[in-house]
Scaffold this motif. Structure first.
Motif, mmCIF file in Angstrom:
data_model
loop_
_atom_site.group_PDB
_atom_site.id
_atom_site.type_symbol
_atom_site.label_atom_id
_atom_site.label_comp_id
_atom_site.label_asym_id
_atom_site.label_seq_id
_atom_site.Cartn_x
_atom_site.Cartn_y
_atom_site.Cartn_z
ATOM 1 N N HIS A 102 0.891 -1.148 0.141
ATOM 2 C CA HIS A 102 0.019 -0.116 0.040
ATOM 3 C C HIS A 102 0.921 1.190 -0.097
ATOM 4 O O HIS A 102 2.144 1.291 0.299
ATOM 5 C CB HIS A 102 -0.835 -0.099 1.180
ATOM 6 C CG HIS A 102 -1.915 -0.961 1.186
ATOM 7 N ND1 HIS A 102 -2.964 -1.148 0.460
ATOM 8 C CD2 HIS A 102 -2.246 -2.196 2.058
ATOM 9 C CE1 HIS A 102 -3.858 -1.934 0.549
ATOM 10 N NE2 HIS A 102 -3.318 -2.657 1.579
ATOM 11 N N ASN A 104 0.950 3.471 2.201
ATOM 12 C CA ASN A 104 1.642 3.663 3.452
ATOM 13 C C ASN A 104 2.610 2.464 3.758
ATOM 14 O O ASN A 104 3.024 2.305 4.988
ATOM 15 C CB ASN A 104 0.409 3.810 4.525
ATOM 16 C CG ASN A 104 -0.453 2.565 4.557
ATOM 17 O OD1 ASN A 104 -0.010 1.435 4.022
ATOM 18 N ND2 ASN A 104 -1.331 2.556 5.040
ATOM 19 N N SER A 106 2.178 -0.902 3.962
ATOM 20 C CA SER A 106 1.862 -2.215 4.797
ATOM 21 C C SER A 106 1.614 -2.716 3.581
ATOM 22 O O SER A 106 1.348 -2.601 2.353
ATOM 23 C CB SER A 106 0.779 -1.839 5.384
ATOM 24 O OG SER A 106 -0.393 -1.507 4.458
HETATM 25 C C1 NAG Z 1 -2.588 1.191 4.833
HETATM 26 O O1 NAG Z 1 -3.525 1.658 3.858
HETATM 27 C C2 NAG Z 1 -4.525 0.501 3.557
HETATM 28 C C3 NAG Z 1 -5.195 1.038 2.446
HETATM 29 O O2 NAG Z 1 -5.236 2.133 2.024
HETATM 30 C C4 NAG Z 1 -5.351 0.391 4.924
HETATM 31 O O3 NAG Z 1 -6.195 -0.572 4.642
HETATM 32 C C5 NAG Z 1 -4.373 0.165 5.969
HETATM 33 O O4 NAG Z 1 -5.050 0.002 7.255
HETATM 34 C C6 NAG Z 1 -3.303 0.987 6.150
HETATM 35 N N1 NAG Z 1 -2.392 0.581 7.136
HETATM 36 C C7 NAG Z 1 -1.576 1.344 8.128
HETATM 37 C C8 NAG Z 1 -0.914 0.577 8.872
HETATM 38 O O5 NAG Z 1 -2.093 2.294 8.178
#
Ligand code: NAG
Ligand code: NAG
Ligand code: NAG
Length: 297
Positions: A102, A104, A106
């Motif tokens: 993603h 971010n 992850s």
């Molecule tokens: C990162 O982004 C995804 C989708 O945008 C989301 O589902 C997920 O929870 C996020 N993870 C964190 C650790 O922020």
């Protein structure tokens, strides 16, 4: 109790070792050299915002981040992130891994798998030898490099599921001149040999023991017929001979009796008569006996 636990532990460990050994030998995907294969990541929600990385043997072969291509070493990427490899070479084999991140950082999706690339299977050549010493037909499915190939055998129209070795021995007594074919295959290719008709030369007396009761019976029946014929011939000859002999004796008697009839006395008649009587007894049943013998046999 402690022993039992230890035993269970050992069995469990052995199971693990077996599992890992099996994993090392098997591949998730098999593909033929020269052809194409798709390594299926199949990530439905893939967008340009995601970061996509493909590894081959732990080396990055594709890397796209924020719509920028950083590494493109091999293959084509599908809209769902799958990797298509074309004109496969043996060096394309190995472990593949895909990571989707993603924005971010992850992990959105992961995929990993082992690809095996297999060559074309050569056409096997089926040969056989009739072994009359051990009463078998020894078949051999010949290919230049049999390593890693799977063999199968077809007898008549039936593929034998339990015959998977390169060589095979069939008992001669079970042989009725069948057609046999062998085939070799790997996970991606299969080749059949020509169909071969098994013919082991007709039995001689020395190797008769190899053949079925049926064949034996047929041969014995033949021999029996021959013996019967010989017997009949012997009996006929014997009867003819006997008849000729008695005929001769009769003529002799008649010739002998002529002078004795001329003499007139009482004593000499009885032995002559007895001889005559005996001869008649001997003579009369003889033809019947022969007939009976001929009919009875
Ligand atoms: C990162 O982004 C995804 C989708 O945008 C989301 O589902 C997920 O929870 C996020 N993870 C964190 C650790 O922020
Ligand atoms: C990757 O590893 C496999 C064995 O696991 C090997 O056959 C193949 O040649 C390797 N390929 C490259 C490009 O390193
Ligand atoms: C192999 O399979 C055939 C039938 O498919 C059977 O007649 C034969 O007994 C089997 N042989 C063995 C060794 O299992």
């Amino acid at each position: 109790m402690g022993h039992f636990a230890a035993m269970v532990g050992v069995i469990f460990l052995l199971g693990l070792i077996n599992l890992s050994a099996a994993n090392r030998d098997t591949c998730d995907l098999y593909a033929a050299v020269g052809l194409s294969v798709t390594l299926p990541l199949d990530f439905d929600g893939l967008t340009n915002a995601h970061e996509l990385k493909w590894f081959h043997n732990n080396t990055v072969v594709f890397h796209r981040k924020q719509n920028k291509l950083i590494v493109v070493k091999t293959g084509d990427i599908s809209p769902m992130g799958s990797l298509q490899l074309k004109n496969l070479q043996f060096s394309d084999a190995g472990t593949y891994q895909a990571d989707v991140l993603h924005p971010n950082n992850s992990i959105a999706k992961k995929w990993s798998g082992r690809l095996c690339v297999q060559g074309k299977v050569p056409k096997p050549q089926l040969t056989y030898i009739c072994d009359f010493e051990f009463c078998t037909v020894n078949l051999n499915c010949i290919v230049t490099s049999p390593e890693g190939l799977v063999f199968s055998w077809t007898l008549g129209k039936k593929t034998l599921l339990n015959q998977t070795r390169q060589t095979w021995s069939i008992s001669l007594s079970h042989l009725k001149g069948e057609n046999v074919m062998c085939s070799v295959g790997n996970k991606v290719n299969r080749e059949n040999s020509d169909v071969v008709r098994l013919t082991c030369k007709s039995p001689t007396w020395a190797n008769l023991h190899c053949f079925t009761f049926k064949t034996m019976a047929a041969v014995l029946a033949g021999a029996g017929g021959l013996i019967l014929l010989l017997l009949i011939i012997i009996i006929i000859l014997c009867c003819h001979h006997k008849r000729a002999k008695t005929q001769m004796r009769l003529t002799n008697k008649v010739q002998l009796r002529m002078p004795s009839l001329n003499k007139q006395e009482s004593g000499s008649i009885s032995p002559d008569y007895e001889t005559m009587h005996g001869t008649e007894d001997y003579l009369s049943p003889s033809p019947n006996e022969c007939l009976l013998q001929q009919k009875g046999v």
